[in-house]
Design a protein around this motif. Structure first.
Motif, short mmCIF file in Angstrom:
data_model
loop_
_atom_site.label_atom_id
_atom_site.label_comp_id
_atom_site.label_asym_id
_atom_site.label_seq_id
_atom_site.Cartn_x
_atom_site.Cartn_y
_atom_site.Cartn_z
N VAL A 1 0.60 -1.21 0.64
CA VAL A 1 -0.02 -0.24 -0.30
C VAL A 1 1.16 1.13 0.27
N GLU A 2 1.79 1.40 1.08
CA GLU A 2 2.65 2.13 0.72
C GLU A 2 3.64 2.81 -0.53
N GLU A 3 3.94 1.45 -0.89
CA GLU A 3 4.83 1.64 -2.26
C GLU A 3 3.25 2.26 -3.70
N THR A 4 2.28 1.72 -3.68
CA THR A 4 0.72 2.22 -4.67
C THR A 4 1.44 3.58 -4.09
N LEU A 5 0.77 4.14 -3.13
CA LEU A 5 0.38 5.25 -2.57
C LEU A 5 1.56 6.35 -2.86
N PHE A 6 3.10 5.88 -3.13
CA PHE A 6 4.26 6.65 -2.85
C PHE A 6 3.95 6.98 -4.95
N VAL A 7 3.90 5.47 -5.02
CA VAL A 7 3.72 5.94 -6.49
C VAL A 7 2.85 7.13 -6.73
N ASP B 1 0.82 14.77 -0.16
CA ASP B 1 0.94 14.27 1.06
C ASP B 1 -0.10 13.44 1.58
N MET B 2 -1.13 14.35 1.92
CA MET B 2 -1.86 14.57 3.20
C MET B 2 -3.19 13.06 3.06
N LEU B 3 -3.51 13.48 1.34
CA LEU B 3 -4.40 12.66 0.83
C LEU B 3 -3.95 11.15 0.44
N HIS B 4 -2.43 10.56 0.79
CA HIS B 4 -1.41 9.54 0.65
C HIS B 4 -1.08 9.46 1.87
N ASP B 5 -1.88 9.13 2.47
CA ASP B 5 -1.15 9.29 3.68
C ASP B 5 -1.76 8.15 4.80
N ALA B 6 -0.64 7.02 4.45
CA ALA B 6 -0.48 5.13 4.24
C ALA B 6 -1.35 4.85 5.62
N GLU B 7 -0.81 6.10 6.88
CA GLU B 7 -1.51 5.42 8.27
C GLU B 7 -3.11 5.72 8.06
N GLU B 8 -3.72 6.74 7.43
CA GLU B 8 -4.89 6.90 7.18
C GLU B 8 -5.44 6.53 6.38
N LYS C 1 -8.71 3.95 -3.67
CA LYS C 1 -7.79 4.44 -5.15
C LYS C 1 -7.27 5.66 -4.74
N PRO C 2 -5.85 5.22 -5.23
CA PRO C 2 -4.57 7.04 -5.32
C PRO C 2 -5.40 7.85 -5.92
N ILE C 3 -5.01 9.03 -6.27
CA ILE C 3 -5.00 9.80 -6.91
C ILE C 3 -5.07 9.11 -8.45
N ARG C 4 -5.99 9.85 -9.27
CA ARG C 4 -5.66 9.52 -10.51
C ARG C 4 -5.66 11.26 -11.59
N ALA D 1 -10.30 22.58 0.09
CA ALA D 1 -10.37 21.27 1.26
C ALA D 1 -10.40 20.40 0.11
N LEU D 2 -9.59 19.47 0.12
CA LEU D 2 -9.17 18.35 -1.29
C LEU D 2 -9.40 16.57 -0.32
N ALA D 3 -9.92 15.80 -1.35
CA ALA D 3 -10.66 14.46 -0.93
C ALA D 3 -10.29 13.65 -2.35
N LEU D 4 -10.80 12.80 -1.98
CA LEU D 4 -10.10 11.67 -3.39
C LEU D 4 -11.63 10.91 -3.15
N MET D 5 -12.07 10.94 -4.03
CA MET D 5 -13.45 9.71 -4.55
C MET D 5 -13.19 8.33 -4.14
N PRO D 6 -14.52 7.76 -4.55
CA PRO D 6 -13.00 5.84 -4.03
C PRO D 6 -12.73 6.02 -5.27
N ASN D 7 -13.01 6.01 -6.53
CA ASN D 7 -12.41 5.76 -7.77
C ASN D 7 -10.39 6.62 -7.76
N GLY D 8 -10.72 6.84 -7.04
CA GLY D 8 -9.58 7.85 -7.15
C GLY D 8 -9.23 9.72 -7.30
N ASN D 9 -10.50 9.83 -8.14
CA ASN D 9 -11.21 11.03 -8.76
C ASN D 9 -10.62 12.36 -6.98
N VAL D 10 -10.32 13.78 -7.89
CA VAL D 10 -10.30 14.74 -6.83
C VAL D 10 -11.22 14.83 -6.60
N LEU D 11 -12.14 15.48 -5.56
CA LEU D 11 -13.12 16.16 -4.87
C LEU D 11 -12.70 17.59 -4.13
#
Length: 197
Positions: free
Chosen positions: A55-61, A90-97, A103-106, A127-137
């Motif tokens: 998961v960490e690698e996927t989020l980092f990439v 970085d906050m959107l892809h925080d592995a601990e949260e 899905k990571p950001i598209r 404020a930014l959030a990620l939708m379940p499909n990885g789109n930015v909200l």
């Protein structure tokens, strides 16, 4: 010991286009001949071993891909906007949260967000959030109103506005091209949202 003929399946697979993509994981397989070397008859056909990123690698990439793309247009963005977007990525892809089913950001969605910041000269800080499909909200909130914009690939956006007053409550939603977003939101104080007013 008698050799059995190669099965039809093996013959079909053997003469398919190169399997170069297998070179990335597991044993070094450079061609179909390497994959089927020594196969004389029906039996177990070696399968590609799928390597899974953590998961960490996927989020980092995903975060790195977005940052690398943004660095290509960085000279057009204000320094404060760049730094804020980097922090938000970085906050959107925080592995601990991170939620396991997320899905990571598209990248295409992130590109639409950055292009909208440039096209509409957005000075406010949603404020930014990620939708379940990885789109930015992106979310803008005020005391009596809320605007949410989902950034889709190909410079499309899906938007929703909800506003309340003492005498009225109004909701509106739609989908439009990124270029027309400010115009479409004009009846709902679109300029005020984007200009930080």
């Amino acid at each position: 010991m008698e050799m059995q003929p190669i099965s039809e399946f093996t013959q079909l697979v053997r003469y398919q286009p190169s399997l170069e993509w297998l070179d990335r994981s597991g044993p070094k397989v450079r061609s179909n001949d390497d994959l089927f070397h020594g196969v004389a008859g029906p039996g177990i056909v070696p399968a590609a071993v799928e390597t899974r990123q953590s998961v960490e690698e996927t989020l980092f990439v995903a975060s790195a891909d977005a940052k690398i793309w943004m660095s290509k247009v960085a000279m057009k963005l204000d320094m404060g906007v760049r730094e804020r977007l980097f922090r938000q990525l970085d906050m959107l892809h925080d592995a601990e949260e991170w939620m396991d089913d997320g899905k990571p950001i598209r990248l295409e969605s992130f590109q639409s967000l950055v292009r909208s910041i440039l096209v509409h000269r957005i000075r406010s800080n949603p404020a930014l959030a990620l939708m379940p499909n990885g789109n930015v909200l992106a979310l803008w909130n005020s005391e009596f109103a809320r605007l949410s914009v989902e950034f889709l690939p190909c410079d499309k956006v899906r938007w929703a506005v909800h506003s309340k007053s003492e005498v009225n409550e109004e909701r509106a939603a739609g989908m439009t091209s990124l270029i027309r977003l400010r115009e479409v939101l004009t009846p709902y104080s679109g300029g005020a949202w984007f200009d930080g007013g």
